[in-house]
Design a protein around this motif. Structure first.
Motif, PDB file in Angstrom:
ATOM      1  N   SER A 216      31.611  26.849  42.627  1.00  0.00           N
ATOM      2  CA  SER A 216      30.725  27.967  42.303  1.00  0.00           C
ATOM      3  C   SER A 216      31.058  29.196  43.140  1.00  0.00           C
ATOM      4  CB  SER A 216      29.272  27.543  42.520  1.00  0.00           C
ATOM      5  OG  SER A 216      28.392  28.585  42.168  1.00  0.00           O
ATOM      6  N   ALA A 217      31.374  28.985  44.426  1.00  0.00           N
ATOM      7  CA  ALA A 217      31.674  30.117  45.301  1.00  0.00           C
ATOM      8  C   ALA A 217      32.984  30.791  44.911  1.00  0.00           C
ATOM      9  CB  ALA A 217      31.737  29.636  46.756  1.00  0.00           C
ATOM     10  N   ARG A 218      33.958  30.015  44.439  1.00  0.00           N
ATOM     11  CA  ARG A 218      35.206  30.630  43.970  1.00  0.00           C
ATOM     12  C   ARG A 218      34.936  31.522  42.761  1.00  0.00           C
ATOM     13  NH1 ARG A 218      37.650  25.586  45.426  1.00  0.00           N
ATOM     14  NH2 ARG A 218      37.418  24.757  43.317  1.00  0.00           N
ATOM     15  N   THR A 219      34.067  31.066  41.871  1.00  0.00           N
ATOM     16  CA  THR A 219      33.703  31.894  40.716  1.00  0.00           C
ATOM     17  C   THR A 219      32.998  33.166  41.165  1.00  0.00           C
ATOM     18  OG1 THR A 219      33.471  29.906  39.353  1.00  0.00           O
ATOM     19  CG2 THR A 219      32.433  31.913  38.540  1.00  0.00           C
ATOM     20  N   ARG A 221      33.364  34.677  44.017  1.00  0.00           N
ATOM     21  CA  ARG A 221      34.376  35.560  44.616  1.00  0.00           C
ATOM     22  C   ARG A 221      35.091  36.371  43.552  1.00  0.00           C
ATOM     23  NH1 ARG A 221      39.811  34.956  44.763  1.00  0.00           N
ATOM     24  NH2 ARG A 221      40.992  36.005  46.427  1.00  0.00           N
ATOM     25  N   GLU A 222      35.463  35.726  42.450  1.00  0.00           N
ATOM     26  CA  GLU A 222      36.140  36.456  41.376  1.00  0.00           C
ATOM     27  C   GLU A 222      35.260  37.586  40.847  1.00  0.00           C
ATOM     28  OE1 GLU A 222      39.198  36.212  40.182  1.00  0.00           O
ATOM     29  OE2 GLU A 222      39.700  34.673  41.660  1.00  0.00           O
ATOM     30  N   ARG A 223      33.965  37.330  40.767  1.00  0.00           N
ATOM     31  CA  ARG A 223      33.059  38.318  40.179  1.00  0.00           C
ATOM     32  C   ARG A 223      32.836  39.532  41.082  1.00  0.00           C
ATOM     33  NH1 ARG A 223      29.343  35.003  38.622  1.00  0.00           N
ATOM     34  NH2 ARG A 223      27.781  35.319  40.249  1.00  0.00           N
ATOM     35  N   VAL A 224      32.826  39.317  42.404  1.00  0.00           N
ATOM     36  CA  VAL A 224      32.517  40.432  43.312  1.00  0.00           C
ATOM     37  C   VAL A 224      33.777  41.092  43.861  1.00  0.00           C
ATOM     38  CG1 VAL A 224      30.373  39.297  43.972  1.00  0.00           C
ATOM     39  CG2 VAL A 224      32.402  39.016  45.418  1.00  0.00           C
ATOM     40  N   HIS A 225      34.950  40.511  43.602  1.00  0.00           N
ATOM     41  CA  HIS A 225      36.194  41.046  44.164  1.00  0.00           C
ATOM     42  C   HIS A 225      36.519  42.383  43.519  1.00  0.00           C
ATOM     43  CE1 HIS A 225      40.032  41.074  46.147  1.00  0.00           C
ATOM     44  NE2 HIS A 225      39.845  39.853  46.621  1.00  0.00           N
ATOM     45  N   ALA A 226      36.839  43.380  44.374  1.00  0.00           N
ATOM     46  CA  ALA A 226      37.095  44.733  43.873  1.00  0.00           C
ATOM     47  C   ALA A 226      38.528  44.929  43.406  1.00  0.00           C
ATOM     48  CB  ALA A 226      36.774  45.761  44.968  1.00  0.00           C
ATOM     49  N   GLU A 227      39.449  44.056  43.809  1.00  0.00           N
ATOM     50  CA  GLU A 227      40.846  44.202  43.425  1.00  0.00           C
ATOM     51  C   GLU A 227      41.140  43.442  42.139  1.00  0.00           C
ATOM     52  OE1 GLU A 227      43.634  44.807  47.293  1.00  0.00           O
ATOM     53  OE2 GLU A 227      42.814  42.799  47.027  1.00  0.00           O
ATOM     54  N   SER A 228      42.157  43.882  41.427  1.00  0.00           N
ATOM     55  CA  SER A 228      42.553  43.193  40.205  1.00  0.00           C
ATOM     56  C   SER A 228      43.226  41.867  40.539  1.00  0.00           C
ATOM     57  CB  SER A 228      43.525  44.059  39.399  1.00  0.00           C
ATOM     58  OG  SER A 228      44.769  44.177  40.071  1.00  0.00           O
ATOM     59  N   LEU A 229      43.194  40.937  39.596  1.00  0.00           N
ATOM     60  CA  LEU A 229      43.830  39.643  39.791  1.00  0.00           C
ATOM     61  C   LEU A 229      45.339  39.800  39.960  1.00  0.00           C
ATOM     62  CD1 LEU A 229      43.603  36.596  39.930  1.00  0.00           C
ATOM     63  CD2 LEU A 229      43.702  36.518  37.431  1.00  0.00           C
ATOM     64  N   GLU A 230      45.937  40.775  39.284  1.00  0.00           N
ATOM     65  CA  GLU A 230      47.370  40.994  39.397  1.00  0.00           C
ATOM     66  C   GLU A 230      47.763  41.365  40.830  1.00  0.00           C
ATOM     67  OE1 GLU A 230      46.202  41.005  35.349  1.00  0.00           O
ATOM     68  OE2 GLU A 230      45.478  42.224  37.024  1.00  0.00           O
ATOM     69  N   THR A 231      46.960  42.247  41.443  1.00  0.00           N
ATOM     70  CA  THR A 231      47.243  42.657  42.820  1.00  0.00           C
ATOM     71  C   THR A 231      47.116  41.478  43.774  1.00  0.00           C
ATOM     72  OG1 THR A 231      46.431  44.890  42.382  1.00  0.00           O
ATOM     73  CG2 THR A 231      46.526  44.193  44.682  1.00  0.00           C
ATOM     74  N   ARG A 232      46.077  40.672  43.579  1.00  0.00           N
ATOM     75  CA  ARG A 232      45.858  39.522  44.457  1.00  0.00           C
ATOM     76  C   ARG A 232      46.948  38.473  44.278  1.00  0.00           C
ATOM     77  NH1 ARG A 232      40.717  37.412  42.601  1.00  0.00           N
ATOM     78  NH2 ARG A 232      40.453  39.116  41.126  1.00  0.00           N
TER      79      ARG A 232
END
Length: 486
Positions: A216-219, A221-232
């Protein structure tokens, strides 16, 4: 303080290879360390002094169990906090760990040509290293574990203060807190993201068991993360690697941290090859065993023709390029120490594999049969002790380096398991002061601990009775040498 890279779990060996992983070794060790901290008295005195009589009423027993669990969580938080405080103090007052600042002497000149600023930066770095090492040897932890716990405490204090407060009060477990810190450390420097993650993580930590919380916490994190998935992904791609972990009974785990698409493609190929082999009428291996054997064959090419044929058949529609006839791949060198009588079948003393430990005798004899070259070690005919190799040059000869790799297979610093082949060979009695280049005056030290001995107040000396290398910490504690790893 650097934030460590995320840990990678090892999946449970089951037919459904994509299932949720079991708790990793670090998580299990963390729970064990917390229980040990309670035994040392890191819990509140009021709790430690409570009546330990076990009640007979189930409700009272559960209440007592909840109290003990909360005390364990508080003890773990206190341990993290104390580790962080010691390291912060080392940065505030490095002289305790590395001695007085030489740049304050008006006649000072650095023989290495460093500037004043560079020397002072190095002093802070070495002071922190010395403090980490002292904590590690006193608590019998790995130095990386000490650094990781300090980093987790730093992240929780700064980015997730609500989780940290509940952890310190015993209402959130160490597993929940560590997973929160691991995920929060990967968030960008954006306070709004931190607050949102801290709030959401606390709500989940108070209601979910660790495994469900992690998902649940990983999900979240994805929702509140300000950077794009490509950058990460581009940044995480730099952490890829492969490493081996020794297991019991002559086995080991090989772990690869890869981009998800390549990992899935590799797993699919191994699975396809295993399923192809499974259809044979005389096949008795399980699918899990077939996957392991196919994986090993494809990587080591122990049976290159068979492995290539299996893979070519199993991957219909794909192009497979096999080695040309007669061009067998180069085999990597390994070091196996086998007592001569064992090799001849007259004894059953165990053999050891360099970097791993004891292996079964049949494997050792097979490796001996396949060996293309041998290295003979001269020993005393009665005592069996190695003949001393006195040298008149500073450079360590290859034969002596090989011998030290056998007699001292790891770094001589307490708790360090880095193989000797990756270490510096340090003159205990300095060469410039008359020390000789022989096995009595050389000890393997990884570059980190080599610097620690020469640039901090850590000191080492040979025990006149045992010959082992004993250490003295900057705060004056005496640390006995580790027993031989194998």
């Amino acid at each position: 303080m650097d934030v460590p890279a995320p840990a990678h779990d090892r999946s449970h060996p089951t037919d459904a290879w994509s299932e949720m992983p079991w708790p990793d070794d670090d998580a299990l060790q963390s729970d064990a360390d917390s229980a040990w901290a309670i035994a040392l008295g890191l819990v509140d005195e009021s709790v430690a002094g409570a009546d330990d009589t076990v009640p007979t009423d189930p409700a009272l027993m559960l209440e007592r169990l909840e109290d003990r669990a909360a005390a364990r969580h508080r003890a773990a938080a206190a341990e993290y906090d104390l580790i962080l405080r010691v390291l912060q103090d080392a940065l505030d007052d490095p002289a305790v760990w590395v001695g007085p600042d030489p740049t304050l002497d008006g006649l000072w000149h650095d023989p290495r040509g460093r500037t004043v600023a560079a020397v002072r930066r190095d002093r802070l770095d070495m002071a922190e290293r010395a403090a980490v090492a002292e904590i590690a040897v006193r608590l019998r932890l790995a130095e990386q574990t000490v650094r990781t716990r300090a980093a987790h405490a730093t992240v929780l204090r700064e980015r997730c203060p609500r989780i940290w407060a509940e952890f310190a009060e015993g209402r959130v477990s160490e597993r929940h807190a560590v997973e929160t810190a691991r995920l929060a450390a990967t968030l960008p420097a954006d306070r709004d993201s931190w607050v949102a993650f801290d709030t959401g993580a606390l709500d989940r930590a108070l209601r979910l068991a660790p495994a469900r919380f992690a998902t649940s916490a990983r999900t979240l994190r994805e929702r509140v993360h300000a950077e794009s998935l490509e950058t990460r992904h581009g940044r995480a791609h730099g952490d890829r690697g492969v490493w081996m972990t020794a297991e019991l009974d002559g086995m080991a785990t090989l772990t690869a941290f890869l981009p998800a698409d390549r990992a899935a493609a590799a797993m699919t190929r191994v699975d396809r090859a295993a399923r192809h082999l499974a259809i044979a009428d005389d096949e008795t291996r399980t699918l899990a065993q077939l996957r392991a054997d196919a994986f090993a064959d494809l990587l080591t090419e122990a049976r290159p023709a068979e492995a290539a044929a299996d893979l070519e058949t199993a991957t219909a529609g794909s192009q497979v390029r096999a080695s040309s006839a007669g061009s067998a791949p180069a085999r990597p060198g390994i070091v196996v120490t086998v007592p001569a009588l064992t090799l001849l079948g007259a004894d059953d003393a165990p053999a050891t594999l360099d970097g791993y430990g004891p292996i079964d005798l049949e494997t050792a004899r097979r490796l001996a049969r396949e060996a293309t070259s041998w290295i003979r070690v001269l020993t005393h005919p009665v005592t069996g002790a190695p003949v001393a190799l006195d040298r008149t040059t500073y450079r360590v000869p290859t034969a002596l380096r090989r011998w030290l790799g056998i007699t001292s297979p790891t770094c001589a610093f307490p708790g360090c398991a880095r193989p000797t082949r990756e270490c510096d060979l340090d003159h205990l009695h300095a060469w410039s002061e008359g020390g000789t280049t022989d096995d009595d005056n050389l000890d393997p030290e990884c570059r980190h601990h080599h610097r620690l001995r020469h640039e901090t107040r850590w000191a080492a000396g040979r025990d006149p009775d045992t010959g082992g290398l004993a250490w003295t910490t900057p705060l004056g504690a005496h640390i006995d040498p580790d027993p031989p790893p194998f």
